[in-house]
Motif scaffolding. Structure first.
Motif, PDB file in Angstrom:
ATOM      1  N   UNK A  86       0.839  -1.198   0.000  1.00  0.00           N
ATOM      2  CA  UNK A  86       0.000   0.000   0.000  1.00  0.00           C
ATOM      3  C   UNK A  86       0.876   1.251   0.000  1.00  0.00           C
ATOM      4  N   UNK A  87       1.942   1.232   0.772  1.00  0.00           N
ATOM      5  CA  UNK A  87       2.887   2.364   0.783  1.00  0.00           C
ATOM      6  C   UNK A  87       3.365   2.682  -0.621  1.00  0.00           C
ATOM      7  N   UNK A  88       3.768   1.651  -1.354  1.00  0.00           N
ATOM      8  CA  UNK A  88       4.278   1.873  -2.704  1.00  0.00           C
ATOM      9  C   UNK A  88       3.179   2.365  -3.648  1.00  0.00           C
ATOM     10  N   UNK A  89       1.951   1.916  -3.418  1.00  0.00           N
ATOM     11  CA  UNK A  89       0.834   2.405  -4.220  1.00  0.00           C
ATOM     12  C   UNK A  89       0.582   3.885  -3.943  1.00  0.00           C
ATOM     13  N   UNK A  90       0.661   4.279  -2.676  1.00  0.00           N
ATOM     14  CA  UNK A  90       0.496   5.698  -2.328  1.00  0.00           C
ATOM     15  C   UNK A  90       1.576   6.527  -3.015  1.00  0.00           C
ATOM     16  N   UNK A  91       2.789   6.045  -2.971  1.00  0.00           N
ATOM     17  CA  UNK A  91       3.897   6.800  -3.564  1.00  0.00           C
ATOM     18  C   UNK A  91       3.680   7.022  -5.063  1.00  0.00           C
ATOM     19  N   UNK A  92       3.342   5.966  -5.755  1.00  0.00           N
ATOM     20  CA  UNK A  92       3.160   6.112  -7.194  1.00  0.00           C
ATOM     21  C   UNK A  92       1.971   7.017  -7.506  1.00  0.00           C
ATOM     22  N   UNK A  93       0.929   6.974  -6.668  1.00  0.00           N
ATOM     23  CA  UNK A  93      -0.230   7.838  -6.877  1.00  0.00           C
ATOM     24  C   UNK A  93       0.140   9.298  -6.667  1.00  0.00           C
ATOM     25  N   UNK A  94       0.893   9.584  -5.631  1.00  0.00           N
ATOM     26  CA  UNK A  94       1.298  10.964  -5.354  1.00  0.00           C
ATOM     27  C   UNK A  94       2.183  11.488  -6.482  1.00  0.00           C
ATOM     28  N   UNK A  95       3.122  10.676  -6.935  1.00  0.00           N
ATOM     29  CA  UNK A  95       4.015  11.120  -8.009  1.00  0.00           C
ATOM     30  C   UNK A  95       3.245  11.384  -9.298  1.00  0.00           C
ATOM     31  N   UNK A  96       2.209  10.595  -9.525  1.00  0.00           N
ATOM     32  CA  UNK A  96       1.431  10.745 -10.758  1.00  0.00           C
ATOM     33  C   UNK A  96       0.394  11.871 -10.650  1.00  0.00           C
ATOM     34  N   UNK A  97      -0.385  11.889  -9.569  1.00  0.00           N
ATOM     35  CA  UNK A  97      -1.512  12.807  -9.432  1.00  0.00           C
ATOM     36  C   UNK A  97      -1.124  14.151  -8.817  1.00  0.00           C
ATOM     37  N   UNK A  98      -0.018  14.182  -8.090  1.00  0.00           N
ATOM     38  CA  UNK A  98       0.349  15.416  -7.400  1.00  0.00           C
ATOM     39  C   UNK A  98       1.106  16.410  -8.264  1.00  0.00           C
ATOM     40  N   UNK A  99       1.702  15.921  -9.346  1.00  0.00           N
ATOM     41  CA  UNK A  99       2.505  16.790 -10.212  1.00  0.00           C
ATOM     42  C   UNK A  99       1.616  17.491 -11.231  1.00  0.00           C
ATOM     43  N   UNK A 100       1.890  18.793 -11.449  1.00  0.00           N
ATOM     44  CA  UNK A 100       1.141  19.560 -12.443  1.00  0.00           C
ATOM     45  C   UNK A 100       2.128  20.072 -13.492  1.00  0.00           C
TER      46      UNK A 100
END
Length: 594
Positions: free
Chosen positions: A443-457
């Motif tokens: 789950x930690x790794x899933x959160x990380x990939x989500x933040x890197x993908x969705x958090x960047x503009x």
């Protein structure tokens, strides 16, 4: 009445309660039972809120300073007639030293007047107004020259050495002279009407004892890093905001000092936030305050209790109370007419996904101290929080700034969810059979990939405040601070530059977002840390020095700094501002620190 600037106030504490005294000699804030109890002086928030002033009759030039490494404040008034010093403190229990301070505070405000030169005419004006100004007390002259004030549940006994005090209606107005070499001392003792009577202390003796109690901290606080005077002073301020009976650290001494003059973002900060927990723990360790760190940790573990389905509240009362329901004091005009004045804080009801990350990070920081096998309550707490994060991290929340509009997928909240599981995986060998490090890591790794993908503009060229948002937010600076990304990562480095360029100012301040009218002191110190981690040490040092310049003459920080006037804004003294200072100073000392 034109209210003094927030920076005019000095901070007094007995680690049970705190008071604010202005450069003009007026105590305008005191909640004597504990930090978050009703006030007896609240002129800070309304001219009718009550105060106790001692000052020369003539206009004076003021110099003031704390006795080194204490919260004993000495104010010198220079007048055409001569000079006089007024030393103020909240009394320690007689014989208390260091960490004993505040455990059995007598709840006595000390004010000692010393003639330095000439003969100075002084005036005392005492107008208590308990319960945030709702009560006007009865005053009773006492044998020996004191005055007893009683109203509702409150009793206050005012005394002066060799002074006969008499009331005049609902106040005491008293004029006296002080010659060179002469001392006149006053004490104001609080008690509950239906409890023991107010304590009786010799104010001169009690003042000396109080100074020694504070000075004893020097024997246990052994910080050896850079900016030693500023760090040690900030450690004293944090100690002064610590409620000694439980170990909780109040976020600030005050309620409802505005983020913007005339605005309505005026909140009660006299409680203890779990969001601040890991940062506070780190600051205590950096400043070599292990006892304070341990007591704060124990308070948090007790306050959280057994983990259930409901989110852990972001804040608690100083003895672990959960229900901090908010109401408005409509009879108070607010500081500089900035209404409303709020008591309580409804943020306790909010969903704050970052909280477990703060708590588990604090356990991780203490893991060597806690031993190879954690106690059952700590194991259950960490496992329960980790499981809660694993099942709820996809939900929106209110974010680190506790917005009161809609929930969003805030970047910093997701990063702290990552931190919660990252630390839980590291702690798993000490958590017993219920630990599930393989699932947590996934789950930690899933959160990380989500933040890197969705958090960047891409259009902004930075990580923004929430998924899908175009709004910059200084909380993105937390990503390197919590270890989510190195500051040298290209996208993180770009984010740091964009935040500094668009949210920063020439004075070293950093706003939280583009429309924020003031610099947020903590964010400025986060930027210092990020620059150090990015290898920009000289820039970080220059920025740190600029931010230090926004403290008042006593080295105190409120929450924010007005961009136009440089005036301090928000509740004061603000724990997070001083926490940020300590942590940034240590980052400058040791860039590799975690």
């Amino acid at each position: 009445m034109q209210q003094p600037p927030i920076s005019d106030y000095g901070f007094l504490s007995d680690c049970r309660s705190g008071a604010l005294v202005g450069r003009d000699g007026s105590v305008d804030w005191w909640c004597p039972d504990r930090f978050d109890s009703p006030s007896v002086f609240a002129r800070l928030l309304d001219a009718a809120g009550g105060h106790w002033r001692i000052a020369p009759l003539a206009a004076s030039r003021v110099e003031r300073a704390y006795r080194p490494e204490t919260l004993v404040l000495r104010t010198v008034h220079h007048t055409p007639e001569g000079s006089v010093a007024v030393t103020d403190a909240l009394a320690a229990e007689l014989g208390a030293r260091g960490h004993e301070l505040g455990r059995n505070s007598p709840a006595v405000l000390l004010r000692v007047v010393e003639g330095l030169s000439g003969r100075v005419r002084m005036h005392l004006d005492f107008a208590p107004r308990p319960e945030y100004g709702l009560l006007t007390p009865y005053l009773h002259d006492q044998p020996g020259g004191g005055v007893l004030a009683t109203a509702g549940p409150v009793a206050l006994l005012l005394r002066g050495t060799d002074q006969t005090l008499r009331h005049d209606g609902d106040r005491v107005a008293h004029t006296f002279e002080v010659a060179a070499g002469q001392t006149v001392a006053f004490d104001l003792a609080y008690a509950a009407v239906y409890g023991d009577p107010p304590a009786r202390l010799d104010p001169v003796v009690a003042l000396a004892e109080t100074a020694q109690a504070w000075e004893a901290f020097r024997e246990t606080h052994r910080y050896r890093g850079r900016y030693l005077p500023q760090v040690r002073h900030s450690a004293v301020v944090l100690t002064g905001l610590t409620y000694a009976r439980s170990g909780a650290v109040a976020a600030a001494l005050t309620t409802s000092l505005p983020e913007r003059i005339g605005g309505d973002r005026n909140y009660d900060y006299r409680y203890s936030w779990l969001r601040d927990f890991a940062m506070t723990m780190r600051a205590f360790w950096v400043a070599a305050c292990p006892d304070e760190a341990t007591r704060l940790f124990n308070w948090a573990a007790r306050s959280i209790g057994r983990i259930g389905d409901q989110p852990v509240p972001v804040l608690f009362g100083l003895e672990g109370e959960r229900d901090l329901s908010e109401h408005e004091c409509t009879h108070l005009r607010g500081y500089a007419d900035s209404a409303p004045v709020r008591i309580g804080n409804d943020a306790w009801r909010q969903r704050q996904l970052d909280v477990p990350g703060e708590v588990i990070s604090a356990v991780w920081r203490l893991h060597d101290y806690l031993g190879d096998t954690f106690e059952e309550e700590i194991r259950e707490m960490v496992v329960g929080l980790a499981e809660q994060v694993a099942s709820t991290w996809r939900e929106p929340d209110r974010g680190i700034w506790e917005t009161r509009d809609v929930e969003r997928h805030y970047l910093s909240s997701k990063a702290l969810c990552w931190a919660a599981l990252d630390r839980a995986v590291a702690l798993a060998p000490r958590l017993g059979d219920r630990a599930d490090p393989r699932r947590w890591a996934a789950v930690r790794d899933e959160i990380r990939s989500t933040v890197l993908r969705e958090g960047w503009n891409d259009r902004i060229g930075a990580y923004t405040g929430a998924f899908g948002s175009t709004e910059l937010d200084a909380s993105a600076l937390l990503l390197p601070v919590v270890g989510f990304l190195p500051a040298t990562d290209p996208r993180m480095r770009a984010t740091i530059e964009v935040v500094e360029r668009q949210l920063g100012t020439d004075d070293g301040l950093v706003r939280r977002w583009n429309t924020d009218p003031a610099g947020f002191v903590l964010c400025s110190f986060w930027l210092v840390e990020c620059l150090v981690m990015a290898g920009e040490t000289e820039r970080a040092e220059a920025l740190f020095d600029k931010v230090l310049g926004h403290a008042n003459d006593l080295g105190l920080f409120a929450e924010q700094i007005d961009l136009d006037s440089g005036a301090q804004l928000g509740n004061t003294p603000q724990a997070l501002s001083h926490i940020g200072l300590i942590n940034a100073a240590w980052r400058l000392t040791d860039p590799s620190t975690d």
